[in-house]
Write an enzyme that holds these catalytic residues in place. Structure first.
Site, mmCIF file in Angstrom:
data_model
loop_
_atom_site.group_PDB
_atom_site.id
_atom_site.type_symbol
_atom_site.label_atom_id
_atom_site.label_comp_id
_atom_site.label_asym_id
_atom_site.label_seq_id
_atom_site.Cartn_x
_atom_site.Cartn_y
_atom_site.Cartn_z
ATOM 1 N N ASP A 95 0.871 -1.156 0.000
ATOM 2 C CA ASP A 95 0.000 0.000 0.000
ATOM 3 C C ASP A 95 0.920 1.222 0.000
ATOM 4 O OD1 ASP A 95 -2.397 1.553 0.312
ATOM 5 O OD2 ASP A 95 -1.931 1.760 2.439
ATOM 6 N N ASP A 103 -0.261 5.028 0.897
ATOM 7 C CA ASP A 103 -0.582 6.033 1.903
ATOM 8 C C ASP A 103 -0.468 5.466 3.307
ATOM 9 O OD1 ASP A 103 -1.218 7.847 -0.138
ATOM 10 O OD2 ASP A 103 -3.240 7.036 -0.280
ATOM 11 N N GLY A 114 -10.940 3.570 -1.977
ATOM 12 C CA GLY A 114 -10.888 4.277 -3.258
ATOM 13 C C GLY A 114 -11.681 5.572 -3.256
ATOM 14 N N ARG A 115 -11.498 6.355 -4.320
ATOM 15 C CA ARG A 115 -12.039 7.713 -4.374
ATOM 16 C C ARG A 115 -13.564 7.764 -4.314
ATOM 17 N NH1 ARG A 115 -9.944 10.885 -9.398
ATOM 18 N NH2 ARG A 115 -7.989 10.084 -8.539
ATOM 19 N N SER A 153 -14.905 6.457 -1.059
ATOM 20 C CA SER A 153 -14.686 7.432 0.007
ATOM 21 C C SER A 153 -15.748 8.526 -0.023
ATOM 22 C CB SER A 153 -13.294 8.069 -0.129
ATOM 23 O OG SER A 153 -12.270 7.142 0.150
ATOM 24 N N ASN A 210 -3.209 8.354 -8.319
ATOM 25 C CA ASN A 210 -2.037 9.240 -8.390
ATOM 26 C C ASN A 210 -0.764 8.591 -7.844
ATOM 27 O OD1 ASN A 210 -3.495 11.692 -9.315
ATOM 28 N ND2 ASN A 210 -4.493 11.517 -7.337
ATOM 29 N N LYS A 267 -10.866 -2.092 -1.663
ATOM 30 C CA LYS A 267 -10.597 -2.700 -0.363
ATOM 31 C C LYS A 267 -11.816 -2.473 0.530
ATOM 32 C CE LYS A 267 -5.731 -1.357 -0.869
ATOM 33 N NZ LYS A 267 -4.642 -0.487 -0.354
ATOM 34 N N GLU A 284 0.236 -3.025 5.011
ATOM 35 C CA GLU A 284 -0.902 -2.107 5.116
ATOM 36 C C GLU A 284 -0.914 -1.386 6.465
ATOM 37 O OE1 GLU A 284 -3.552 -0.836 3.757
ATOM 38 O OE2 GLU A 284 -3.745 -1.846 1.811
#
Length: 227
Positions: free
Chosen positions: A13, A15, A52-53, A56, A124, A151, A175
Site C-alpha cells: 500500500d 498512503d 478508493g475515491r 470514500s 495518483n 478494499k 498495510e
C-alpha cells in the site's frame, strides 16, 4: 504453511505505509466534506483510509446523511474536485515525506532480488512514487481503474501478485488500514499491519511503526508464528 524462504514478492500500500500522503488525502477530503456540509471527524477520516475515491465520497455522504442528495454525475464532479485539491497539496511532496525506514527497506528488498508491486487505491500513486524517488524499485503497479472492487475486497492484492507473475501465497502485503489488512488476508498473501495492533488485529504480523519493518524482523515474526 509458507516459510520465509518461499516468499518471492512484496505488495505495498502507499498512503501511510511508504509515505505520509494519507495526510494530504485527509486534507483534501476534509475540504470537500466542509463544502458538502458534512462535519469532519477523526472517525470519518479513519473510515476513508485505504478506500478508493468514489467509495470514500459515498462514505462521506452516508456519514452526513446525504447519500441520496446527488446524482452520479454530481458525485463524479465532486470526486474530481477532491483529486484536484489533492494534486495541489502534492506540489510540496518530496523525499522528506518517506516514512522512517521505508526507503532503506525497499532498497533492501530490491538488493535481495524480491519482486515489488504497488497495491494502492490511489490513481495518483505513480506520480507520488516519482516525487519520492522510489519509482525505479517497483517492478509493477496495479492500475486501480481496472479493478471492479475496492478494499476490503481482496481483488487489488490478488492482482498485485498476478502482475508479478506470483501467487499471493508467495507474497507479503503491507498495510496501515484494517480494510487493507482484510484485503491482503482475503487474497491469501501474508499480511503485515503497520500501526496500532488493536486496530490491525487481523494482520498476520504487526509492527507499531514503519521503523520496525525490516527483512530480519519479518523473518523473525514468521519463524515465531511458524507460517
Amino acid at each position: 504453511m509458507v516459510k520465509f524462504a518461499q516468499v518471492k514478492g512484496f505488495l505495498f500500500d502507499l498512503d501511510g505505509v511508504i509515505a505520509n500522503t494519507s495526510v494530504y488525502h485527509a486534507k483534501a477530503w476534509h475540504q470537500l466534506a466542509d463544502e458538502l456540509g458534512v462535519t469532519w471527524t477523526e472517525d470519518l477520516g479513519n473510515q476513508l483510509k485505504g478506500v478508493g475515491r468514489m467509495d470514500s465520497l459515498n462514505l462521506i455522504l452516508k456519514y452526513g446523511g446525504k447519500e441520496n442528495d446527488y446524482t452520479e454525475d454530481e458525485k463524479i464532479k465532486y470526486a474530481e474536485e477532491k483529486n484536484d485539491n489533492y494534486l495541489k497539496l502534492l506540489d510540496t511532496l518530496d523525499k522528506s515525506e518517506i516514512l522512517p525506514g521505508m526507503e532503506d527497506f525497499i532498497k533492501d528488498l530490491a538488493a535481495h532480488h524480491y519482486l515489488i508491486s504497488l497495491a494502492s487505491s490511489s490513481k495518483n500513486s505513480p506520480l507520488v512514487l516519482e516525487k519520492l524517488g522510489l519509482a525505479q524499485y517497483f517492478d509493477e503497479k496495479v492500475d486501480p481503474a481496472t479493478l471492479k472492487h475496492g478494499k476490503p475486497d481482496p481483488e487489488i492484492y490478488t492482482r498485485a501478485a498476478e502482475v508479478l507473475n506470483l501467487k499471493p501465497e508467495e507474497c507479503i502485503g503491507l498495510e496501515d488500514a484494517s480494510a487493507g489488512v482484510t484485503s491482503i488476508n482475503g487474497s491469501g498473501a501474508i499480511s503485515v499491519g503497520i500501526g496500532d495492533p488493536k486496530v490491525l488485529h487481523e494482520a498476520d504480523i504487526n509492527f507499531n511503526d514503519t521503523s520496525e519493518v525490516t527483512l530480519d524482523n519479518i523473518k523473525k515474526e514468521m519463524d515465531k508464528k511458524k507460517f
